[in-house]
Design a protein around this motif. Structure first.
Motif, PDB file in Angstrom:
ATOM      1  N   SER A 106       0.809  -1.217   0.000  1.00 41.66           N
ATOM      2  CA  SER A 106       0.000   0.000   0.000  1.00 41.66           C
ATOM      3  C   SER A 106       0.845   1.270   0.000  1.00 41.66           C
ATOM      4  CB  SER A 106      -0.921   0.020   1.229  1.00 41.66           C
ATOM      5  OG  SER A 106      -0.148   0.057   2.432  1.00 41.66           O
ATOM      6  N   TYR A 120       3.248   4.439  -1.449  1.00 40.79           N
ATOM      7  CA  TYR A 120       2.968   5.411  -2.507  1.00 40.79           C
ATOM      8  C   TYR A 120       3.415   4.915  -3.879  1.00 40.79           C
ATOM      9  CZ  TYR A 120       2.749   9.851  -5.011  1.00 40.79           C
ATOM     10  OH  TYR A 120       2.445  10.847  -5.914  1.00 40.79           O
ATOM     11  N   SER A 127      -1.129  -0.848  -5.036  1.00 41.45           N
ATOM     12  CA  SER A 127      -2.336  -0.722  -4.201  1.00 41.45           C
ATOM     13  C   SER A 127      -2.198   0.408  -3.179  1.00 41.45           C
ATOM     14  CB  SER A 127      -2.626  -2.048  -3.493  1.00 41.45           C
ATOM     15  OG  SER A 127      -2.789  -3.090  -4.418  1.00 41.45           O
ATOM     16  N   ARG A 135      -2.619   3.185  -0.659  1.00 44.81           N
ATOM     17  CA  ARG A 135      -3.736   3.682   0.137  1.00 44.81           C
ATOM     18  C   ARG A 135      -3.184   4.117   1.495  1.00 44.81           C
ATOM     19  NH1 ARG A 135      -9.154   3.253  -0.403  1.00 44.81           N
ATOM     20  NH2 ARG A 135      -8.855   1.799  -2.132  1.00 44.81           N
ATOM     21  N   TYR A 136      -3.576   5.318   1.932  1.00 49.02           N
ATOM     22  CA  TYR A 136      -3.113   5.831   3.225  1.00 49.02           C
ATOM     23  C   TYR A 136      -4.291   6.507   3.918  1.00 49.02           C
ATOM     24  CZ  TYR A 136      -0.323   8.356   6.689  1.00 49.02           C
ATOM     25  OH  TYR A 136       0.203   8.844   7.859  1.00 49.02           O
ATOM     26  N   SER A 138      -9.543   8.114   2.966  1.00 48.55           N
ATOM     27  CA  SER A 138      -8.561   7.169   2.441  1.00 48.55           C
ATOM     28  C   SER A 138      -7.896   7.794   1.222  1.00 48.55           C
ATOM     29  CB  SER A 138      -9.246   5.852   2.060  1.00 48.55           C
ATOM     30  OG  SER A 138      -8.310   4.939   1.543  1.00 48.55           O
ATOM     31  N   THR A 156      -5.831   7.896  -1.982  1.00 50.14           N
ATOM     32  CA  THR A 156      -5.426   7.006  -3.070  1.00 50.14           C
ATOM     33  C   THR A 156      -4.908   7.859  -4.218  1.00 50.14           C
ATOM     34  OG1 THR A 156      -7.616   7.064  -4.087  1.00 50.14           O
ATOM     35  CG2 THR A 156      -7.213   5.335  -2.439  1.00 50.14           C
ATOM     36  N   LYS A 157      -4.335   7.215  -5.223  1.00 48.71           N
ATOM     37  CA  LYS A 157      -3.866   7.959  -6.391  1.00 48.71           C
ATOM     38  C   LYS A 157      -5.030   8.641  -7.110  1.00 48.71           C
ATOM     39  CE  LYS A 157       0.581   7.191  -6.288  1.00 48.71           C
ATOM     40  NZ  LYS A 157       1.272   6.294  -7.225  1.00 48.71           N
ATOM     41  N   THR A 158      -6.177   7.997  -7.179  1.00 51.73           N
ATOM     42  CA  THR A 158      -7.315   8.615  -7.854  1.00 51.73           C
ATOM     43  C   THR A 158      -7.839   9.815  -7.071  1.00 51.73           C
ATOM     44  OG1 THR A 158      -8.840   7.053  -6.789  1.00 51.73           O
ATOM     45  CG2 THR A 158      -8.013   6.476  -8.978  1.00 51.73           C
ATOM     46  N   SER A 185     -12.570  10.788  -6.300  1.00 51.99           N
ATOM     47  CA  SER A 185     -11.941   9.862  -7.246  1.00 51.99           C
ATOM     48  C   SER A 185     -12.125  10.379  -8.668  1.00 51.99           C
ATOM     49  CB  SER A 185     -12.531   8.461  -7.125  1.00 51.99           C
ATOM     50  OG  SER A 185     -11.984   7.611  -8.114  1.00 51.99           O
ATOM     51  N   ASP A 211      -2.098  11.364 -10.463  1.00 51.80           N
ATOM     52  CA  ASP A 211      -1.689  11.451  -9.059  1.00 51.80           C
ATOM     53  C   ASP A 211      -1.476  12.925  -8.729  1.00 51.80           C
ATOM     54  OD1 ASP A 211       0.877  12.158 -10.093  1.00 51.80           O
ATOM     55  OD2 ASP A 211       1.479  10.057 -10.117  1.00 51.80           O
TER      56      ASP A 211
END
Length: 597
Positions: free
Chosen positions: A217, A219, A223, A225-226, A233, A235-237, A314, A333
């Motif tokens: 998870s 960067y 996958s 997610r932080y 949450s 995410t890149k999206t 997203s 990103d």
């Protein structure tokens, strides 16, 4: 479409020869080249010189050595969390960028400001996306220094000498560490690449996000997610949505001549580096769309927040019909660049390996006159390729590797490259290395036909000589194979070729050629197998073909057909321009000539 055959003296002024001259005679004749013609324009001298190509090949050799060092370095160079990575995964993780360079006199810059080799590698990959690079340097304030340094790249590489042996002065290593908190040496920096400061799209809090996690998870992992303390949450999206919303709400009406207020991929077109009207039209269409429109008297910060909330933080939830695919490719990103530089560096590895396999990265390889002929031919063929682009007759034009290395070197001139491509070809010739393989394969055949029609000679012939053959043997084989230059040949081994995109509405663009291409390749392999059994083809050459390794005879427009051609594998890139076909990609580069859509 038929094209007029270019005049024999357009590209090379070479005396008629009845027998094969020596390589030194070929080189002497070729070096007397006085002018080239591209379209209706005459180029008084080569747009690229051989010393820059040699320096570029030396730089690629340094990149390859760096990759090998990273992939094979002892585990104690790595933080504990990265020691499980294999060689290729280490290379994908290993990257840095530079924010702290400034422009000074060239020699001073090399001594006091030149970045480490891994940063030069990123910069190199960035410049090989010339339209994105030019627009980003225009739109993004933090990249403004790069534009000022465009003219420094190749001169600095030459001045630094053999980059595999380059050592910065002590003062430079100290200033770099003060600026970046990482050592100058690329491998020494690996133990410092643990976290990345990442701003939460929800609350704006700056988080130290790990690059790698055991659960995948981190960067830089698939996958990512932080969880922020605000409950969002990351995410890149989500990061991409934040970046897109920020650009969308920027006020372009109060300052319509400010590049930073427009969306990525909308300002720079094939003929205009600052198409204010088009960029403004696209932004107005989006800003006033029902799903994105601001409520009356809403502050811009509130507007941005409402957009992100509406689409669930997203960017993948945005309707695809709203935004051009090229624009959306820039929003993946939170990084400022419109190009995934890590992916671009990884793709360049294929091209570098091909050059290395040909021996072109070997120090001193082109000091020999026999080999020096290859570069001189490549320069002439590159100018002929630009002339072919100016004719724009095919859905794809595919450069071979000898043309491709010169083309890449030309792109490293930065603004000068874009200016010259516009001046002589008629539009900004972009480069994209993400074109689907099957389109490159078919585009190669189209290029062969267009080249034959325009210049009256074959684009290339497959010879498949072994890598350890002497050059004289290769030239002899090529001369024997050539035959009549009027024969219209069909290309082979096209899976790793570059291409140039021309017209999007060409029928070939809409035809799925996978089955036909597979049958054709199988037919050719069966034919070659019979030739081996009949003693008409060397078994080792057949084996090389099975490995998809191929070299090519490169006849020169305007030159006597005979010895002195350059031999290459097919290149893996494409020439294109903004909006040509969205997410282009196969091999390494492609050029396009249709109208912006």
């Amino acid at each position: 479409m038929s094209h007029p055959t270019s005049s024999p003296d357009v590209y090379l002024r070479r005396p008629h020869i009845e027998s094969a001259p020596s390589s030194s005679a070929s080189l002497q004749s070729l070096s007397k080249q006085e002018k080239y013609r591209i379209g209706s324009r005459t180029v008084p001298q080569s747009l690229v010189n051989t010393e820059h190509v040699k320096a570029h090949l030396g730089l690629l050799a340094a990149f390859k050595e760096l990759r090998q060092r990273v992939e094979t370095c002892p585990d104690d160079y790595l933080p504990d969390i990265a020691q499980f990575l294999d060689g290729s995964q280490r290379w994908a993780w290993f990257h840095r960028w530079v924010k702290y360079v400034k422009r000074t006199e060239l020699a001073t810059w090399v001594t006091e400001e030149a970045p480490p080799l891994d940063v030069l590698m990123m910069w190199h990959a960035y410049m090989l996306n010339p339209t994105w690079y030019a627009e980003d340097c225009d739109r993004i304030a933090v990249l403004g220094t790069l534009r000022l340094l465009n003219s420094y790249f190749m001169p600095a590489v030459i001045l630094m000498g053999d980059l595999t042996l380059y050592e910065p002065c002590e003062e430079r290593t100290l200033t770099w560490f003060e600026q970046t908190d990482t050592p100058f040496d690329p491998l020494a920096s690996m133990s410092c690449l643990l976290h990345r400061a990442t701003r939460c799209p929800g609350c704006g809090r700056l988080n130290d996000v790990p690059f790698l996690n055991e659960d995948g998870s981190g960067y830089l992992q698939r996958s990512f997610r932080y969880m922020c303390i605000c409950g969002l949450s990351i995410t890149k999206t989500a990061l991409a949505m934040d970046k897109f919303a920020d650009d969308l709400v920027a006020n372009h009406r109060s300052n319509p001549r400010q590049p930073s207020v427009y969306l990525a991929g909308t300002l720079h077109t094939r003929t205009n580096p600052r198409d204010w009207s088009r960029a403004g039209e696209i932004k107005n269409r989006l800003a006033f769309h029902d799903s994105l429109r601001a409520v009356s008297k809403m502050l811009r910060t509130e507007w941005k927040h409402s957009i992100k909330e509406k689409f669930g933080y997203s960017i993948s939830n945005l309707p695809q019909m709203l935004v051009l695919s090229r624009t959306m490719n820039a929003y993946t990103d939170d990084r400022p660049f419109s190009v995934d530089l890590v992916a671009a560096v990884l793709r360049q590895g294929t091209f570098i390996d091909a050059m290395d396999s040909l021996g072109w990265l070997t120090p001193g390889y082109f000091d020999d006159n026999q080999n020096a002929v290859l570069l001189t031919h490549a320069l002439a063929r590159y100018h002929a390729f630009l002339d072919l682009l100016s004719s724009a007759s095919s859905p794809f034009f595919v450069p071979t590797l000898d043309i491709d290395i010169v083309w890449h070197t030309h792109q490293l001139k930065g603004d000068e490259y874009t200016k010259e491509s516009k001046e002589f070809v008629g539009w900004y010739v972009d480069h994209d290395d993400r074109v689907e393989e099957i389109y490159l394969a078919n585009g190669l055949d189209e290029t062969c036909h267009a080249w034959q029609e325009r210049f009256g000679m074959p684009y290339m012939h497959c010879g498949c000589p072994l890598p350890d053959e002497k050059m004289s043997s290769k030239l002899h084989q090529i001369t024997r194979r050539l035959g009549s230059s009027k024969i219209r040949t069909r290309a082979t081994h096209a899976s790793e070729h570059d291409a140039v995109r021309a017209r999007r509405n060409h029928p070939a663009y809409f035809t799925d050629p996978h089955e036909a291409r597979a049958l054709e390749l199988r037919r050719r392999r069966e034919r070659d197998g019979r030739r081996v059994l009949e003693g008409k083809m060397d078994e080792e050459l057949y084996r090389r073909g099975q490995m998809h390794i191929s070299t090519y005879l490169m006849p020169l427009p305007g030159a006597q057909v005979g010895p002195g051609p350059s031999e290459q594998w097919a290149a893996p890139c494409v020439v294109t321009f903004p909006g040509a076909f969205g997410t282009t990609g196969v091999g390494a580069c492609i050029a396009g000539v249709n109208h912006y859509v």
